[in-house]
Design an enzyme around this catalytic site. Structure first.
Site, PDB file in Angstrom:
ATOM      1  N   SER A 178     -18.396  74.762 137.391  1.00 37.61           N
ATOM      2  CA  SER A 178     -20.042  74.491 137.253  1.00 37.61           C
ATOM      3  C   SER A 178     -20.649  75.945 137.075  1.00 37.61           C
ATOM      4  O   SER A 178     -20.615  76.262 136.081  1.00 37.61           O
ATOM      5  CB  SER A 178     -20.462  73.766 138.342  1.00 37.61           C
ATOM      6  OG  SER A 178     -21.677  73.263 138.583  1.00 37.61           O
ATOM      7  N   THR A 179     -21.478  76.127 137.917  1.00 36.00           N
ATOM      8  CA  THR A 179     -22.332  77.350 137.785  1.00 36.00           C
ATOM      9  C   THR A 179     -21.485  78.553 137.466  1.00 36.00           C
ATOM     10  O   THR A 179     -20.887  78.955 138.532  1.00 36.00           O
ATOM     11  CB  THR A 179     -22.994  77.715 139.009  1.00 36.00           C
ATOM     12  OG1 THR A 179     -23.868  76.428 139.437  1.00 36.00           O
ATOM     13  CG2 THR A 179     -24.292  78.884 138.897  1.00 36.00           C
ATOM     14  N   HIS A 204     -19.857  71.344 134.156  1.00 38.02           N
ATOM     15  CA  HIS A 204     -21.252  70.693 134.544  1.00 38.02           C
ATOM     16  C   HIS A 204     -22.392  71.235 133.495  1.00 38.02           C
ATOM     17  O   HIS A 204     -22.545  72.422 133.657  1.00 38.02           O
ATOM     18  CB  HIS A 204     -21.742  70.907 135.813  1.00 38.02           C
ATOM     19  CG  HIS A 204     -20.740  70.139 136.911  1.00 38.02           C
ATOM     20  ND1 HIS A 204     -20.896  70.596 138.092  1.00 38.02           N
ATOM     21  CD2 HIS A 204     -19.910  69.209 136.801  1.00 38.02           C
ATOM     22  CE1 HIS A 204     -19.864  69.577 138.857  1.00 38.02           C
ATOM     23  NE2 HIS A 204     -19.579  68.909 138.078  1.00 38.02           N
ATOM     24  N   MET A 297     -21.508  75.690 142.028  1.00 40.01           N
ATOM     25  CA  MET A 297     -21.926  75.253 143.552  1.00 40.01           C
ATOM     26  C   MET A 297     -21.623  73.930 143.529  1.00 40.01           C
ATOM     27  O   MET A 297     -21.172  72.980 142.747  1.00 40.01           O
ATOM     28  CB  MET A 297     -23.399  75.154 143.278  1.00 40.01           C
ATOM     29  CG  MET A 297     -24.132  74.386 142.240  1.00 40.01           C
ATOM     30  SD  MET A 297     -25.971  74.877 142.507  1.00 40.01           S
ATOM     31  CE  MET A 297     -26.522  73.859 141.168  1.00 40.01           C
ATOM     32  N   ASP A 300     -17.767  69.166 144.152  1.00 40.99           N
ATOM     33  CA  ASP A 300     -17.317  68.500 143.155  1.00 40.99           C
ATOM     34  C   ASP A 300     -15.812  68.716 142.703  1.00 40.99           C
ATOM     35  O   ASP A 300     -15.519  69.993 142.213  1.00 40.99           O
ATOM     36  CB  ASP A 300     -18.167  68.289 141.688  1.00 40.99           C
ATOM     37  CG  ASP A 300     -17.548  67.072 140.731  1.00 40.99           C
ATOM     38  OD1 ASP A 300     -16.719  66.018 141.185  1.00 40.99           O
ATOM     39  OD2 ASP A 300     -17.622  67.416 139.563  1.00 40.99           O
TER      40      ASP A 300
END
Length: 365
Positions: A178-179, A204, A297, A300
């Site tokens: 993600s991030t 993401h 972050m 998930d």
């Protein structure tokens, strides 16, 4: 990084009066955030950074006098700090934003094309979360050589080369991020050889961005990289990136694996979800899989990775020191899903060692 118990100081840089107002209103609505200033162009922003010493910058891509990318490039070379980009939901906006992430931006907020004020307010919680995450992100200084290499790099559109196209894969590598993940994924893919087993990835990212992201990765990888399509066969030497608005999972048919796309409800607030992918890999591939959790972050993918490990798969988690945000990898480690915790620079090499050891010839040698 802001001191504990101190509000996160934000400078909003945008040439639009409306965007400056709306973003300031959204961010100031959270008790942990304070917008300490606004700037309409990079030159004013440069002075306000010196005067106000903000913790986080929100930066528009398209601005007068100096575009946001050039300003970001200078900032990350001379005074690196957490930056959240403001980008348009267009093909060109996606390409520019991905370059901004390569230059060191932590994350981005997609700016709607119409009804900006109302539509941004619908995503207020997400905007606040992105700024809070950025405030604790680890930001590295950009060297002149890195800046030059990123600027000169051009995306290469996947052409479906035939060299490895008929070789199926009995091993699968599943990656979640993600991030900070777009750059972590690039680091891994750049260092994997062309004959690596098929890789399926959930990052993401909005739907408009996943195609351009796949094209950029295809330009740096020895493997063929594409945005996954429904019922697409997973091949050796190929990488399949989940579309930004659909879940990606695997289905097995005999000895072959296929990508399965779904519009089902978000899982852990995400579609695509890493948990959806990794649970399917645990069920369909089992011990012949390798799971990799990169920076991001939230949590998930932690349960999906645990399912993979319980099914006998090897699992690798990026360590805290090399992660932009140690949320997803940290959650996987705390849950007991991590077989190994490694710095980002060692993950590609370890993947290569693991799949080499999994080959039948290696087991019988």
């Amino acid at each position: 990084m802001p001191e504990q118990n101190r509000r996160i100081r934000v400078l909003v840089v945008d040439d639009s009066v409306l965007m400056r107002h709306v973003l300031s209103e959204i961010l100031n609505s959270d008790p942990d955030i304070e917008v300490v200033g606004v700037a309409s162009d990079p030159y004013i922003a440069r002075q306000k950074i010196k005067q106000l010493n903000p913790d986080v910058l929100t930066l528009d891509v398209e601005m007068p006098k100096m575009d946001g990318l050039q300003f970001l490039r200078n900032l990350m070379r001379l005074r690196p700090m957490p930056v959240v980009m403001i980008s348009s939901l267009t093909q060109q906006g996606a390409s520019v934003t991905l370059e901004a992430l390569e230059l060191g931006a932590v994350d981005f907020i997609s700016k709607p094309e119409i009804d900006i004020a109302e539509k941004l307010k619908d995503y207020a919680e997400q905007i606040i979360e992105k700024v809070k995450t950025a405030s604790v992100a680890q930001v590295a200084q950009l060297s002149d050589a890195q800046a030059k290499a990123i600027t000169s790099r051009k995306p290469v559109v996947q052409t479906g080369g035939e060299q490895l196209s008929f070789k199926t894969t009995d091993q699968v590598i599943a990656i979640g991020a993600s991030t900070g993940g777009t750059e972590a994924i690039r680091e891994v893919l750049e260092n994997l050889p062309a004959d690596t087993p098929g890789i399926v990835i959930v990052q993401h990212i909005p739907g408009m961005f996943s195609g351009p992201f796949a094209a950029r990765m295809n330009g740096v990888s020895q493997m063929e990289v594409c945005e996954a399509r429904h019922d697409q066969r997973v091949m050796h030497g190929h990488v399949y990136i989940a579309p930004g608005d659909q879940h990606l999972s695997l289905r097995r048919d005999g000895a072959r694996y296929y990508c399965k796309l779904s519009d089902a409800e978000p899982v852990n607030r995400h579609r695509p979800s890493v948990d959806v992918l990794m649970h399917s890999v645990a069920q369909q591939v089992g011990k012949n899989a390798i799971g990799v959790m990169l920076t991001g972050m939230g949590k998930d993918g932690a349960e999906g990775m645990l399912a993979m490990r319980n099914a006998g798969a090897a699992t690798l988690v990026q360590d805290e020191a090399s992660s932009v945000v140690w949320g997803m990898p940290g959650a996987a480690a705390k849950l007991g899903a991590a077989g190994e915790v490694l710095p980002l620079t060692k993950i590609a090499g370890r993947i290569t060692e693991l799949y080499a050891a999994m080959r039948p010839s290696a087991k019988t040698a």
